[in-house]
Structure formats: C-alpha cells, structure tokens
Design an enzyme around this catalytic site. Structure first.
Site, PDB file in Angstrom:
ATOM      1  N   GLU A 162       0.814  -1.222   0.000  1.00 59.85           N
ATOM      2  CA  GLU A 162       0.000   0.000   0.000  1.00 59.85           C
ATOM      3  C   GLU A 162       0.843   1.266   0.000  1.00 59.85           C
ATOM      4  O   GLU A 162       0.486   2.259  -0.648  1.00 59.85           O
ATOM      5  CB  GLU A 162      -0.974  -0.001   1.187  1.00 59.85           C
ATOM      6  N   HIS A 212     -12.422  -6.040   7.793  1.00 57.01           N
ATOM      7  CA  HIS A 212     -13.082  -5.673   6.533  1.00 57.01           C
ATOM      8  C   HIS A 212     -14.246  -4.736   6.822  1.00 57.01           C
ATOM      9  O   HIS A 212     -15.174  -4.640   6.026  1.00 57.01           O
ATOM     10  CB  HIS A 212     -13.584  -6.919   5.786  1.00 57.01           C
TER      11      HIS A 212
END
Ligand SMILES: Cc1ncc(C[n+]2csc(CCOP(=O)(O)OP(=O)(O)O)c2C)c(N)n1
Ligand SMILES: [Mg+2]
Length: 739
Positions: free
Chosen positions: A469, A539
């Site tokens: 990322e 999530h």
C-alpha cells in the site's frame, strides 16, 4: 545485470600520469570545478554551524563527508533534465546541479524568499522545481517510492506524448501542470545506510526491478544512523550483498570519498539506465565527520581512534591532495580557489541575514491549489436529462453506486489520457494473453468497479500493483508530481495503514512545504465501512476522522449513486489530493440508485445535501448511516409527527458548515450520527463547533450516535450491537425531540 566493485580501501583513483587530460572522462577543469563545489559545500556547513551557534539560524544538518559522491552524481547526471530526489546530506549534489549557496543560507534563516519552502522547512530539505530537484521531507526513506513513480511518469509520457498536451477545453488540473519529459531521462534517489532498513526502500527496489525503470538508487553509507552502526542495522553489514539478488539492476560499490571513482560509477549507472536496461544501485562508502547533526555528539558512541581513521578518508582533503599530486592545481591555485569561495560565501551570508522573514498571514497559503477551487460553483454542473423511456414505456433501471463509479471512471479516462489506474487486483487480467485469447473474462477489482477498463484503455493505463500500500500511494505521488493523474485503489480501508506515512507526511503536504513549487493531486479510492454481516474486524473499519485531521487532503464520502458520480468527477478534475471513500455496503444497495448523470456532472466539495427538510430536529450524518437515519426519521414522523431535517454531508473535508448552521438555527436541536467509533470521532468536531458557535440557538444538548468504542465483530449479532442501527437513531431522535 552487471556489478562493478571498487575496493573502498584503495587510494584515490589516479592515472599516475601527470600529463593525462582525462580522469575517467573528467577533464582537469572539471576536476577543479568538482573541488570548488566540494569545498563550497563543506564551507557552507561550517558557516551554518557558526550561524547556528550565534542563534541566527535554527537548525543545521551537514553534508560533510558526502561531498565527493554528491558532486560525482551531479557531474554524471543532467540538471533540469534528469529528476532528483536527494536526501539531506546531498548539499554538494545540489550545488553541482546549480543551487546557489545564497539560497541555502536563505533556507537556514527561514526567509520568505527561500525558494525551497519560503521558511516552512528545515535547511537541507531541498526543493528546486527548475532544476528538477523534488521537495524533500524529514521522514527518512519516504522519497524512494516517489522517485520510482516519477520515473514511471516520465516513461508514461514518452509512450503517450499526446497526454502531455493541454487541450484548450480542459478546465481542470492540466491547465496548471506543465509536463516535460525526456526519452532517456534518469531519476536519482539517495538515502543513508540506516534508511535502507525501511520497508519502503524494499518496496521501491521491487517496483523498479519489476518495471525495469531508469532509477539510480544511491545508498550513501557512512556506517551510522545517528548512533546505530551498520552491523546492527543491516544483516551481514553490507547492503550491496542484500540487494544483489534483485533482477534487472546494475550494481556499483564504490569509495564515495573519491570523486573520480564515484563519477565513473555514476556514469556507468546512468548509461545503463538511459539505455533502458533497468535501474541501478550505487553503494557509496562515505564518512560522517560532523556527528549526525548539531544536536548529536558522536564522541558519546564513537572512540577517537575510529573517528581519526575516518578523517584520513576526508573527501575534501583527499581531493585537494589529488589535485596537487596530479599537478592540476598548485598551492597557489588551491589558496586562490579557497579565497574565492570564502568571499562568495561571505556575500551570500550577509545578504541572507538581511532577508525578510515570511509574513505570518501567509501560513494558510498553498494548503490547497491556489488555481482551482474544488468548492467553487465551477464544479456545480447539472445532471444530463434523464434517459428517455424505452419502447415498453419503462424507464431504464436506475444504476447502483458501483455502476456509476465505473461509468464515471470510464468517461474520465476517455476525456483525459493522463489518468492511470492501479492498485491490488484492479486490472482485468495481468496475463493479457488470456484476455486476447478470450480464455477469461477479467476481474477488475475485488468489488469489480474497474472491470473492463484495462480491456478498453490498455495495460499502460490500468494495471495491477504488488501488494504494497505504501508503494501504491508513494508511486502515485511521484507520478502526480510529473503531471499524471493517478486514480489508485486501496482495496480495503482496513489496509490503508502502510500508506499512512505517504498520505500524512507526503501527499497532503507537498504543495504546502514546497511553497507551491510542487503538487501531487492524486485520487485514492478506498472501500470502507461495515454493516456487512461477516465483515469482522479487518473488513469493516471506518476511521475517516484520522484523515479529515490532515490539512491538505480532501475527504469525501458519498451515500448514493448520483453523489458518487458527481464527487468522483470533481476529485479527478481538481488540483488537490483526494481520499474518496466508497462504502462497500452501499455499492449495490437499492437505496440511492439513479441514472447516469452524464460525462460532465460534478458536485463541488463542501456542499451538503438536504436529504429531507424538517423543522423540529437536525440530523447531521453521511455514508451508510444516511439510509438508516432516513428510516428512523420517517418512523418518528409517522409515529410522533416530528419533522427531521436530514443532512448528508457528502464531503467531510471541507464540510458544509453553512448548511448545518442554517438548519440548527431553524430546528434548535441536533444529532450527529456516524458509523465510526464514538470517541474522538468525526462527530466530535461538528458537535464542538455547534456548541461553540450555535450555543444560543440550541434548546437541547448536542447528541451523538455512533459505533461503540470497540472493533467490529464477525458474528452478525455482535456486529449489530456494535454499529449504530436504525433503532438507536430512532431512540436518540425521539429523546432529543422531547427534550
Ligand atoms: C522514518 C524516520 N525515522 C526516524 C527519523 C529520525 N532520524 C533522522 S536521521 C536518522 C538516521 C538516518 O541514518 P542514515 O539513513 O544512515 O543517514 P545518515 O544520517 O547517516 O546519512 C534518524 C533515525 C526520521 N527522520 N525518519
Ligand atoms: Mg548513515
């Protein structure tokens, strides 16, 4: 792959023949110039140290011991042609590229005219747009991924030269981003030995090797990171050994106190890169004679014997001896040169000490683009007329938020060839031959929002990145600095954290810290949020307030299809970095669907939407709480006749204070509702501001409804108990209306 290694213990490279004209390709005049630059660099450090002791400057960071490798890089590369991401010890490199000593002193005193930052950054944080020296920060290592992105930007423009043009009709960021590129340009990036322990360094090497990018990584190894010696920092003590397995690289290991050997190493590295073979790695052994900084005293952890051994390799004295030995300069010539430098520096210091400081009123300048105001009415465009009814008399099906995000990306990519999309899994299929042979349909993102874009626009413009990322955001930042418009995806908000350094310390602050010298208007699309029944801890996260807390970053969070389309287009066309938060639960919800509003529909940032008007109570919210709050408000009206004014903020930074203030003035009661954990959350700022500025309008306390201060659990019963539900909202609204 090729490797050249010079034994760092060897004496300064010499031809042993006084009559020779060239030393590894350098003329005698160039060597004199190299010495002049090295000596100037050292004397600037000495002058700055004095100025710091006299309290005339506020910080000092020396380049002492690193002069030879810096000058060598400056001679081998081209100023204003190649691109440079130097670190704080690269004073000599900057001088070699054309930075005036006066400008360095201006930075020391923090003058308004300091071209690097206008008094915003410490000295030795270089930024000189005309010389292609890109603004540098203090986190060691965050420049490395950006250098990779910069080089990708140059390559992209070489392959898509039309993208560099600015269409007359382009009322967007391109008007303010002049692009220049060279087919054989090289990007230089440097770092210290300690910094090679940072994860971003390895992500950058991997990306450069994968892309065979023309980047020269220069590790200036002085054996220490403040007080930590190299054997504690680097497994086995040699960074060259650790990186040697990377494919496509050219490797050099050199005595970085020898300007001639260093020049030769850089010249070979640059040739390899310019010819398109891939990146190069230059490991330069240097010394650090002046402690880490003025705040450090190396005698606390280095004995005299070790320091004296280093001193024998001092690049300035060694080069002086070399010039004398080779008969390039005699004693008189050396004295003359040094006198000239001293005189030049005296004038520069005197002038810098008289320079004016920046005006305090200027502090808010250049947080955002001064050229394009994304909150202005220029971004308020009408939706295209609703598509006509079909033959069967039915309107076409309204589209989901997912559909409209994809449609908007597609139309913007058609309109602007500078847009590139990358991230994890965003491509249809990295193995293109499978698509060509029609063996597979393609993926296009774990939520399929980029489906079909690689097939339509090619894999130069839509591609998968490694699972890294920081690399996604860092590379995008470098690309945007060159004028591209990366629209990158972070697959789940829960995994944005490795990119936090790049977002907080780089992306958001590059324009401000360079005093508008550089900008990087990247769009980061992020799938966020819970209510997934099974999303669990990793999530389901929200956490938007952590990002709205960052100046320089626009944060938007649409709750419906139309707003997603309008705000995404504004994000793409504007000139600021944008965090575009897409709620996963809303991607395909039946709430808030609509027809595609056409290829020019935009919504300005900072404008809320009144979801329903009301007179009795204001509810301020956004994201997935909007449909839940609406449900609660409708029930309250049905049952109690209470009319709730429901405000969907849509943009979180900036946010629409005027809409909140007007509504609270009317209803005198307000509830702030959000999905993230309650404490220290986004609602805290809104509630504080209401209490501060609307106190006399209130008939009841400001209330908040939000998630419990805990993580989101997997079991749906627990998830329901943790996240704010319609009934929680209903009860809070009812209680407030009765207060
Ligand atoms: C990410 C980060 N961590 C810590 C620091 C504090 N710091 C500044 S310089 C430095 C040592 C750097 O050593 P090295 O990379 O070897 O470069 P050198 O100063 O020796 O040239 C540290 C720990 C920082 N600026 N950034
Ligand atoms: Mg070091």
């Amino acid at each position: 792959m090729a490797t050249t290694k010079t034994d760092p213990k060897l004496a300064l490279t010499a031809n042993g023949n006084k009559k020779t004209k060239f030393y590894e390709g350098l003329t005698r005049e160039q060597l004199i110039q190299a010495y002049r630059l090295m000596y100037t660099s050292r004397r600037i450090d000495d002058r700055e140290i004095l100025l710091k002791r006299q309290q005339k400057i506020f910080f000092q960071m020396s380049g002492a011991g690193h002069e030879a490798i810096g000058v060598a890089a400056g001679l081998a590369l081209k100023s204003g042609y190649d691109w440079f991401y130097p670190y704080y010890r690269d004073r000599a490199l900057c001088l070699a590229l054309g930075v005036e000593p006066y400008n360095m002193f201006l930075q020391g005193v923090g003058a308004a005219d300091d071209p690097s930052s206008g008094g915003r950054q410490m000295p030795s944080h270089w930024s000189y747009p005309a010389l292609h020296i890109v603004t540098q920060s203090s986190p060691t290592g965050s420049q490395i991924l950006q250098a990779v992105g910069c080089s990708e930007g140059g390559r992209y423009f070489s392959r898509h030269p039309k993208a560099a043009e600015i269409p007359a009709s382009a009322a967007d960021y391109r008007q303010f981003k002049n692009v220049s590129f060279q087919g054989d340009e090289v990007t230089y990036v440097s770092l210290g030995d300690g910094t090679s322990s940072e994860g971003e360094f390895w992500e950058a090497l991997n990306a450069a090797a994968l892309g065979k990018l023309p980047v020269i990584f220069c590790v200036e190894d002085n054996g220490y990171a403040i007080s930590v010696p190299v054997e504690v920092q680097t497994a086995g003590g040699s960074i060259s050994r650790l990186v040697s397995g990377f494919p496509n690289f050219h490797f050099e290991e050199v005595d970085g106190t020898d300007p001639v050997a260093s020049y030769a190493a850089f010249a070979r590295a640059a040739k390899y890169c310019r010819e398109g073979h891939g990146p190069a790695f230059v490991h330069a052994h240097v010394i650090r004679p002046y402690s880490h900084s003025l705040s450090d005293d190396e005698r606390l952890y280095r004995p005299d014997t070790e320091r004296e051994r280093d001193a024998q390799r001092d690049p300035v004295t060694r080069t002086q001896m070399f010039l004398l030995r080779e008969g390039i300069l005699d004693d008189k010539g050396i004295t003359q040169l040094e006198k000239e430098v001293e005189a030049e520096l005296q004038i520069a210091v005197d002038r810098a000490l008289e320079a004016l400081p920046p005006a305090p009123e200027s502090v808010m300048n250049f947080i955002y683009s001064p050229d394009i105001d994304a909150t202005s009415s220029a971004f308020e465009t009408q939706a295209a007329a609703e598509p006509p009814e079909g033959k069967d008399g039915k309107k076409p099906a309204a589209k989901t938020m997912a559909d409209l995000i994809t449609a908007t990306l597609r139309d913007e990519m058609k309109r602007d060839e500078r847009i590139v999309i990358f991230g994890e899994d965003v491509a249809d299929c990295s193995r293109e031959e499978y698509l060509r042979q029609k063996l597979v349909k393609g993926k296009g993102g774990v939520f399929k929002l980029t489906f079909g874009l690689q097939c339509e626009f090619g894999n130069d413009r839509v591609f998968n990145s490694p699972l890294a990322e920081a690399a996604i955001v860092g590379r995008a930042t470098g690309m945007a600095t060159r004028g591209l418009k990366p629209v990158v995806e972070i697959q789940f908000f829960d995994y944005i954290w490795p990119a936090m350094m790049q977002i907080r310390d780089e992306l958001s602050v590059i324009r401000w810290r360079s005093n508008n010298g550089f900008s990087c208007p990247v769009v980061i699309r992020v799938a966020i949020g819970g209510y997934l029944t099974g999303g669990a801890i990793y999530h389901s996260q929200c956490g938007e307030s952590i990002f709205t807390h960052i100046p320089g970053l626009r944060v938007v969070f649409p709750s419906n299809s139309l707003d997603a389309a309008g705000l995404l287009r504004t994000a793409v066309r504007c000139d600021d970095p944008v965090l575009f938060l897409e709620h996963k639960r809303l991607y395909r919800e039946s709430y808030g669907r609509s027809a595609y509003p056409g290829p020019d529909y935009m919504i300005p940032f900072g404008k809320a939407k009144i979801v329903q008007p009301g007179t009795d109570l204001t509810v301020v919210t956004y994201g997935a709480v909007v449909p839940r709050a609406l449900q609660a408000a409708q029930k309250l009206e049905r049952e109690q006749g209470v009319k709730v004014e429901l405000i969907d903020l849509r943009s979180l930074n900036p946010f629409d204070w005027d809409a909140i203030a007007a509504s609270v003035a009317k209803t005198n009661r307000v509830l702030v509702a959000y999905e993230d954990t309650l404490s220290w959350g986004y609602g805290a700022e809104i509630a504080a501001r209401i209490a501060d500025q609307l106190f006399d309008k209130l008939d009841a306390p400001v209330r908040r409804v939000a998630a419990k201060d805990v993580f989101v659990a997997y079991q749906p019963i627990l998830e329901d108990a943790i996240l704010p539900q319609p009934n929680d909202l209903y009860l809070a609204m009812k209680e407030l209306s009765e207060y």
